[in-house]
Structures are given as structure tokens and as C-alpha cells.
Design a protein around this motif. Sequence first.
Motif, PDB file in Angstrom:
ATOM      1  N   GLY A  82       3.173 -43.656  -5.920  1.00 59.53           N
ATOM      2  CA  GLY A  82       3.934 -42.410  -5.838  1.00 59.53           C
ATOM      3  C   GLY A  82       3.411 -41.238  -6.642  1.00 59.53           C
ATOM      4  O   GLY A  82       3.773 -40.104  -6.360  1.00 59.53           O
ATOM      5  N   VAL A  83       2.600 -41.463  -7.669  1.00 58.12           N
ATOM      6  CA  VAL A  83       1.913 -40.362  -8.360  1.00 58.12           C
ATOM      7  C   VAL A  83       0.405 -40.607  -8.256  1.00 58.12           C
ATOM      8  O   VAL A  83      -0.034 -41.751  -8.062  1.00 58.12           O
ATOM      9  CB  VAL A  83       2.306 -40.205  -9.848  1.00 58.12           C
ATOM     10  CG1 VAL A  83       3.741 -39.737  -9.971  1.00 58.12           C
ATOM     11  CG2 VAL A  83       2.082 -41.489 -10.621  1.00 58.12           C
ATOM     12  N   GLU A  84      -0.374 -39.543  -8.394  1.00 56.70           N
ATOM     13  CA  GLU A  84      -1.815 -39.629  -8.205  1.00 56.70           C
ATOM     14  C   GLU A  84      -2.468 -40.538  -9.239  1.00 56.70           C
ATOM     15  O   GLU A  84      -1.900 -40.852 -10.281  1.00 56.70           O
ATOM     16  CB  GLU A  84      -2.444 -38.231  -8.303  1.00 56.70           C
ATOM     17  CG  GLU A  84      -1.970 -37.246  -7.260  1.00 56.70           C
ATOM     18  CD  GLU A  84      -0.660 -36.585  -7.621  1.00 56.70           C
ATOM     19  OE1 GLU A  84       0.012 -37.016  -8.584  1.00 56.70           O
ATOM     20  OE2 GLU A  84      -0.300 -35.622  -6.914  1.00 56.70           O
ATOM     21  N   SER A  85      -3.727 -40.891  -8.951  1.00 60.90           N
ATOM     22  CA  SER A  85      -4.471 -41.788  -9.836  1.00 60.90           C
ATOM     23  C   SER A  85      -4.679 -41.163 -11.224  1.00 60.90           C
ATOM     24  O   SER A  85      -4.690 -39.946 -11.380  1.00 60.90           O
ATOM     25  CB  SER A  85      -5.833 -42.102  -9.219  1.00 60.90           C
ATOM     26  OG  SER A  85      -6.576 -40.916  -9.036  1.00 60.90           O
ATOM     27  N   THR A  86      -4.860 -42.019 -12.201  1.00 59.22           N
ATOM     28  CA  THR A  86      -5.251 -41.597 -13.544  1.00 59.22           C
ATOM     29  C   THR A  86      -6.744 -41.261 -13.502  1.00 59.22           C
ATOM     30  O   THR A  86      -7.530 -42.024 -12.941  1.00 59.22           O
ATOM     31  CB  THR A  86      -5.012 -42.740 -14.547  1.00 59.22           C
ATOM     32  OG1 THR A  86      -3.645 -43.135 -14.439  1.00 59.22           O
ATOM     33  CG2 THR A  86      -5.314 -42.303 -15.974  1.00 59.22           C
ATOM     34  N   VAL A  87      -7.133 -40.101 -14.069  1.00 60.15           N
ATOM     35  CA  VAL A  87      -8.546 -39.699 -14.045  1.00 60.15           C
ATOM     36  C   VAL A  87      -9.139 -39.832 -15.448  1.00 60.15           C
ATOM     37  O   VAL A  87      -8.646 -39.215 -16.399  1.00 60.15           O
ATOM     38  CB  VAL A  87      -8.727 -38.249 -13.539  1.00 60.15           C
ATOM     39  CG1 VAL A  87     -10.208 -37.873 -13.513  1.00 60.15           C
ATOM     40  CG2 VAL A  87      -8.113 -38.075 -12.151  1.00 60.15           C
TER      41      VAL A  87
ATOM     42  N   ASN B 115       6.098 -36.847 -16.530  1.00 63.21           N
ATOM     43  CA  ASN B 115       6.327 -35.645 -17.341  1.00 63.21           C
ATOM     44  C   ASN B 115       5.225 -34.616 -17.136  1.00 63.21           C
ATOM     45  O   ASN B 115       5.483 -33.405 -17.091  1.00 63.21           O
ATOM     46  CB  ASN B 115       6.428 -36.014 -18.826  1.00 63.21           C
ATOM     47  CG  ASN B 115       7.733 -36.731 -19.147  1.00 63.21           C
ATOM     48  OD1 ASN B 115       8.747 -36.524 -18.471  1.00 63.21           O
ATOM     49  ND2 ASN B 115       7.713 -37.584 -20.165  1.00 63.21           N
ATOM     50  N   ASP B 116       3.974 -35.092 -17.006  1.00 62.90           N
ATOM     51  CA  ASP B 116       2.849 -34.190 -16.744  1.00 62.90           C
ATOM     52  C   ASP B 116       3.060 -33.416 -15.443  1.00 62.90           C
ATOM     53  O   ASP B 116       2.885 -32.201 -15.386  1.00 62.90           O
ATOM     54  CB  ASP B 116       1.553 -34.999 -16.667  1.00 62.90           C
ATOM     55  CG  ASP B 116       0.373 -34.165 -16.193  1.00 62.90           C
ATOM     56  OD1 ASP B 116      -0.208 -33.440 -17.030  1.00 62.90           O
ATOM     57  OD2 ASP B 116       0.033 -34.211 -14.992  1.00 62.90           O
TER      58      ASP B 116
ATOM     59  N   PRO C 255      11.027 -40.962 -20.607  1.00 66.79           N
ATOM     60  CA  PRO C 255      10.312 -41.446 -21.796  1.00 66.79           C
ATOM     61  C   PRO C 255       8.796 -41.322 -21.605  1.00 66.79           C
ATOM     62  O   PRO C 255       8.281 -41.639 -20.537  1.00 66.79           O
ATOM     63  CB  PRO C 255      10.742 -42.917 -21.886  1.00 66.79           C
ATOM     64  CG  PRO C 255      12.049 -42.989 -21.163  1.00 66.79           C
ATOM     65  CD  PRO C 255      11.967 -41.958 -20.068  1.00 66.79           C
ATOM     66  N   ASP C 256       8.104 -40.823 -22.644  1.00 59.91           N
ATOM     67  CA  ASP C 256       6.684 -40.492 -22.523  1.00 59.91           C
ATOM     68  C   ASP C 256       5.798 -41.717 -22.752  1.00 59.91           C
ATOM     69  O   ASP C 256       4.917 -41.715 -23.608  1.00 59.91           O
ATOM     70  CB  ASP C 256       6.340 -39.378 -23.517  1.00 59.91           C
ATOM     71  CG  ASP C 256       5.249 -38.477 -22.962  1.00 59.91           C
ATOM     72  OD1 ASP C 256       5.272 -38.184 -21.756  1.00 59.91           O
ATOM     73  OD2 ASP C 256       4.367 -38.064 -23.748  1.00 59.91           O
TER      74      ASP C 256
ATOM     75  N   ALA D  68      10.763 -44.676 -10.693  1.00 60.63           N
ATOM     76  CA  ALA D  68      10.863 -43.213 -10.840  1.00 60.63           C
ATOM     77  C   ALA D  68       9.606 -42.533 -10.322  1.00 60.63           C
ATOM     78  O   ALA D  68       9.672 -41.517  -9.629  1.00 60.63           O
ATOM     79  CB  ALA D  68      11.117 -42.855 -12.306  1.00 60.63           C
ATOM     80  N   ALA D  69       8.433 -43.094 -10.645  1.00 63.52           N
ATOM     81  CA  ALA D  69       7.177 -42.510 -10.164  1.00 63.52           C
ATOM     82  C   ALA D  69       7.130 -42.565  -8.639  1.00 63.52           C
ATOM     83  O   ALA D  69       6.738 -41.595  -7.981  1.00 63.52           O
ATOM     84  CB  ALA D  69       5.984 -43.263 -10.746  1.00 63.52           C
ATOM     85  N   ARG D  70       7.546 -43.679  -8.094  1.00 65.99           N
ATOM     86  CA  ARG D  70       7.527 -43.852  -6.635  1.00 65.99           C
ATOM     87  C   ARG D  70       8.403 -42.811  -5.944  1.00 65.99           C
ATOM     88  O   ARG D  70       8.114 -42.346  -4.865  1.00 65.99           O
ATOM     89  CB  ARG D  70       8.033 -45.262  -6.315  1.00 65.99           C
ATOM     90  CG  ARG D  70       7.771 -45.754  -4.928  1.00 65.99           C
ATOM     91  CD  ARG D  70       8.248 -47.188  -4.778  1.00 65.99           C
ATOM     92  NE  ARG D  70       7.576 -48.090  -5.691  1.00 65.99           N
ATOM     93  CZ  ARG D  70       8.117 -49.205  -6.192  1.00 65.99           C
ATOM     94  NH1 ARG D  70       9.362 -49.548  -5.893  1.00 65.99           N
ATOM     95  NH2 ARG D  70       7.433 -49.974  -7.011  1.00 65.99           N
ATOM     96  N   ARG D  71       9.509 -42.428  -6.579  1.00 61.22           N
ATOM     97  CA  ARG D  71      10.481 -41.537  -5.930  1.00 61.22           C
ATOM     98  C   ARG D  71      10.274 -40.065  -6.263  1.00 61.22           C
ATOM     99  O   ARG D  71      10.889 -39.187  -5.652  1.00 61.22           O
ATOM    100  CB  ARG D  71      11.893 -41.926  -6.372  1.00 61.22           C
ATOM    101  CG  ARG D  71      12.358 -43.235  -5.784  1.00 61.22           C
ATOM    102  CD  ARG D  71      13.865 -43.238  -5.581  1.00 61.22           C
ATOM    103  NE  ARG D  71      14.309 -42.021  -4.924  1.00 61.22           N
ATOM    104  CZ  ARG D  71      15.392 -41.350  -5.267  1.00 61.22           C
ATOM    105  NH1 ARG D  71      16.142 -41.742  -6.246  1.00 61.22           N
ATOM    106  NH2 ARG D  71      15.728 -40.248  -4.611  1.00 61.22           N
ATOM    107  N   LEU D  72       9.444 -39.766  -7.265  1.00 58.13           N
ATOM    108  CA  LEU D  72       9.362 -38.409  -7.818  1.00 58.13           C
ATOM    109  C   LEU D  72       9.191 -37.327  -6.752  1.00 58.13           C
ATOM    110  O   LEU D  72       9.996 -36.397  -6.657  1.00 58.13           O
ATOM    111  CB  LEU D  72       8.198 -38.336  -8.828  1.00 58.13           C
ATOM    112  CG  LEU D  72       7.934 -36.954  -9.423  1.00 58.13           C
ATOM    113  CD1 LEU D  72       9.090 -36.529 -10.322  1.00 58.13           C
ATOM    114  CD2 LEU D  72       6.624 -36.961 -10.227  1.00 58.13           C
TER     115      LEU D  72
END
Length: 310
Positions: free
Chosen positions: A167-172, A301-302, A292-293, A267-271
Motif C-alpha cells: 500500500g505504500v511505495e518501496s523503501t529507497v 507519516n512521511d 507512531p513513527d 494502515a499502510a495498506r489503506r492509506l
Amino acid sequence: MRLTLEEAARRLRAGEIVAFPTETVYGLGADATNEDAVLKIFETKARPRFDPLIVHVPDVSTAQTLSLGPWEPRALALAEAFWPGPLTLVLPKGPLVPDLVTAGLETFAVRVPDHPTALELLRLTARPLAAPSANRFGRLSPTTAEAVESQLGPGLPLLDAGPCRVGVESTVVSLARSEAMLLRPGGLPREEIEAVVGHLQIPTKDSLQRESPGRSIRHYAPRTPLRWRGREDHPRSDLGLLQFGTSDEVGWGAVEDLSPDRDLRKAARRLYEALRRLDGLGLRGLRAEPVPDEGLGQAINDRLEKAMQP
Ligand code: TXA
Ligand code: MG
């Protein structure tokens, strides 16, 4: 326009663009070795040419053919630990990667997506695929085929495999310098990467502009203005709230809960779908609660912060 895998591969080999699913978000793909094809990505997204693209490959050995020289131990260890998966590595680029893909940088970004449809497409096409997220530049990344179509139009050639798992892009992560650097938090938590290669440096604003052009501007934004929630959010019947975990507040025009049981993966999947839904309601503004960070919370959060930049 929904395609079969075979038709998608045929079009990509012919230099056309096709949107396809990955475990993170849907990508807008083109043959990375064909500059004319890659140009169509920039045109379709209205993406500035200074923002480089990620190259998708089916395996580590294909990634190695695209980079300059043998891989250093850190790159091998990360690929071994996390590919296929939501991790993008920035490495010195070899001659097969056109300058248009890297926006003229001496490095290129590469990953092996963890999605059966994407992997099968890469095998059938037998070309590395350059693919940014399949949204208009600066807007919300699509995690469903419907979200791709609502931004880029129903005529866009598209492979539909349902909603994306992460749900959110890859970590770079950049390995272009002696210190490994976290250029973008994403679907693979920082803690897991640090367990393999040790501490990741965080770039300053200035160095981010240099190391990863495009990262420092407004991104991932809904049309409705978004801010962190605050005490001054009254009256709020025309405001939408993006919350994390149930609260019993009333009076908001609309509420989307990223995860009632405060699970950061859910949460990431639904953002992006939650933001997209709130954005479609014609509200005066949107407010978000920070999560939570830690773990996937850093990426969430980013993205929210980037969506708020003027
Ligand atoms: O999950 C993802 O990564 C998705 C799916 C489709 O794979 N793709 C994606 O692409 O998010 P895009 O274009 O939206 O983001 C690519 C990021 C940008 O932040 C860009 O600046 C960075 O990767 N990037 C690409 N090449 C780079 C390079 N050579 N050096 C530094 N950063 C680079
Ligand atoms: Mg993007």
C-alpha cells in the motif's frame, strides 16, 4: 482498458506503456532500455524530467547486468535478504540504462517486486521495466486498478490484479556512497534494513535535493487541502478526519480510520484509498492524525507530511 498478461507483454515489447500491479502500488511501466517508450511515461504522468525512475527486474542477476561493475557486499546482502520485496537500491549505473531513466544521474534505482503478476510480466516481456507509481505527478499513488483509471483515464492499458498488499511505495536506499542512505522510507521498515547493513544515514534537505531529485517537493497529495489535526479544527462538519484507531469524537464531516486496531501494516495498506475516498467528498479540508513513527509508521507519516507541503 484491461489487458491479459500476454497482451501487456506484447505492448511493452513494442515500446508502449502499460500500468501493472506490484506489492506496493500500481506502476506505469515501459521498456527501460527504450528511450521513446520511457518518454511516454513522463508525458502520461506530467512528470518533470529531473525526477528519475525505478527500474523493475525479475531477479538479482538481471539487476547486476544493469549496474556498473560487481556488486559490493552490502548490495548483495540486501538483495539476498529482501528481494523480491518493497526495497529499491540505488547503485552506480551501467551503460544499458538510458540517461532519461536516471534524469542524468550516474546512479540508477532498481528493485524486484514481490507480486506474481509483476514477476510474470517481467519474465514474458524479457526487458527491465521503468515504472513510477501510476498517478498524475504529485497526486496520490494508486493501490487499485480503479484508482489508476480515475487519474490516468479508462483508455490507459492496464493489468488488473486487485488491491496492492503493502500500500505504500518501496523503501529507497542508496549505496552510491560509503555511508548507506535512506532516501525514502517505505514498505520495508528501516529497522529491518538496519539489521542487515547497520545504521542508515538520513539525508539533509539539501543533500536530498542532490541525491534524489524530486523527493523534496510536494507529493502524494489529495486535491482537498490536508493538515495535521489541531485544536483549532472547529467547526468541523465540513472537515474530514483520517484517524488511526478508534476515538469516540463526533462532529466531523467524514471519518476514515486507517486501522481500528492500530495495526501499522493495515494502515499502510489503506492509506491511499482512505485519502482518495475523503478527497472525493467535496469537503473544505482534511485533517490527519500522525501514526507512531516506527516500522511502517515512518512511511505513513512521511507521505502525509509530503502531501501537506505547499
Ligand atoms: O514501490 C515503488 O517504488 C513504486 C512501484 C511502482 O515500484 N514506484 C515508485 O516510483 O514509487 P516513483 O517514481 O513514484 O518513485 C521513485 C523514487 C523517487 O523518489 C525518485 O526520486 C527515486 O525513487 N529515485 C529513482 N532513481 C533514483 C536515483 N538514481 N537516485 C536517487 N533516487 C532515485
Ligand atoms: Mg510516485
